[in-house]
Design a protein around this motif. Structure first.
Motif, PDB file in Angstrom:
ATOM      1  N   GLY A  68      -2.890 -10.554  -0.596  1.00  0.00           N
ATOM      2  CA  GLY A  68      -3.442 -10.703  -1.943  1.00  0.00           C
ATOM      3  C   GLY A  68      -2.780 -11.838  -2.679  1.00  0.00           C
ATOM      4  N   PRO A  69      -3.252 -12.166  -3.806  1.00  0.00           N
ATOM      5  CA  PRO A  69      -4.366 -11.606  -4.553  1.00  0.00           C
ATOM      6  C   PRO A  69      -5.714 -12.128  -4.033  1.00  0.00           C
ATOM      7  CG  PRO A  69      -3.434 -13.420  -5.797  1.00  0.00           C
ATOM      8  CD  PRO A  69      -2.589 -13.259  -4.552  1.00  0.00           C
ATOM      9  N   VAL A  70      -6.801 -11.498  -4.490  1.00  0.00           N
ATOM     10  CA  VAL A  70      -8.152 -11.900  -4.116  1.00  0.00           C
ATOM     11  C   VAL A  70      -8.648 -12.951  -5.105  1.00  0.00           C
ATOM     12  CG1 VAL A  70     -10.533 -11.117  -3.830  1.00  0.00           C
ATOM     13  CG2 VAL A  70      -8.635  -9.657  -3.086  1.00  0.00           C
ATOM     14  N   ASP A  95      -8.036 -11.238  -8.559  1.00  0.00           N
ATOM     15  CA  ASP A  95      -8.055  -9.770  -8.556  1.00  0.00           C
ATOM     16  C   ASP A  95      -8.981  -9.229  -9.639  1.00  0.00           C
ATOM     17  OD1 ASP A  95      -6.456  -9.395  -6.340  1.00  0.00           O
ATOM     18  OD2 ASP A  95      -4.610  -9.175  -7.503  1.00  0.00           O
TER      19      ASP A  95
END
Length: 157
Positions: A68-70, A95
């Motif tokens: 992550g993060p997305v 995110d």
């Protein structure tokens, strides 16, 4: 962050590619080609990619490091002149949190046997989650990946 803020910035990145404007433009317009170069660093995983390349069409790209993060990119195309110009507005999310909203113009100009690509971005960077220097760096890295795609792919691709 608990404080709301916005930083406005404009940057311009120019590149010269050893390929004609129609070919460089096609690398933006063809879903398979764009998915190869518009994907973030090699170690990132991409979980979604859609490209509806037409005026009013949408582009969606989601991915990021395994841990992550997305990162989510969502764009809408506002102007397309084949082989000459693309204008799109997009937002970036991290995110799920919106971190920026931008307007980007990509111009393709013949230069010798190649193409001068000029990308101008006008951005609003939100609440300290992103900043113009990081976005410009990421844009330069994507344009490096475009160059690698043009070198890798056959001229008739």
């Amino acid at each position: 962050m608990s404080q709301h803020s916005v930083t406005h910035a404009t940057f311009v990145v120019e590149r010269v590619y050893d390929a004609p404007p129609e070919r460089v433009f096609r690398a933006w317009a063809d879903p398979a080609a764009k998915a190869r170069w518009f994907a973030g660093p090699e170690e990132w995983e991409n979980s979604a990619f859609e490209l509806d390349f037409r005026v009013g069409g949408r582009e969606f790209n989601r991915g990021g490091p395994k841990e992550g993060p997305v990162h989510t990119f969502e764009a809408r195309y506002h102007d397309i002149v084949p082989g000459r110009r693309i204008i799109y507005a997009y937002e970036m999310r991290l995110d799920g949190r919106r971190i920026s909203v931008s307007l980007a113009t990509v111009e393709f100009t013949p230069e010798g046997k190649g193409t001068r690509l000029t990308l101008t971005e006008q951005g609003a960077f939100l609440d300290g989650y992103d900043n113009p220097a990081l976005r410009e760096q990421g844009t330069r890295e994507l344009l490096d990946a475009l160059e690698a795609e043009l070198t890798r792919a056959p001229a008739n691709a």
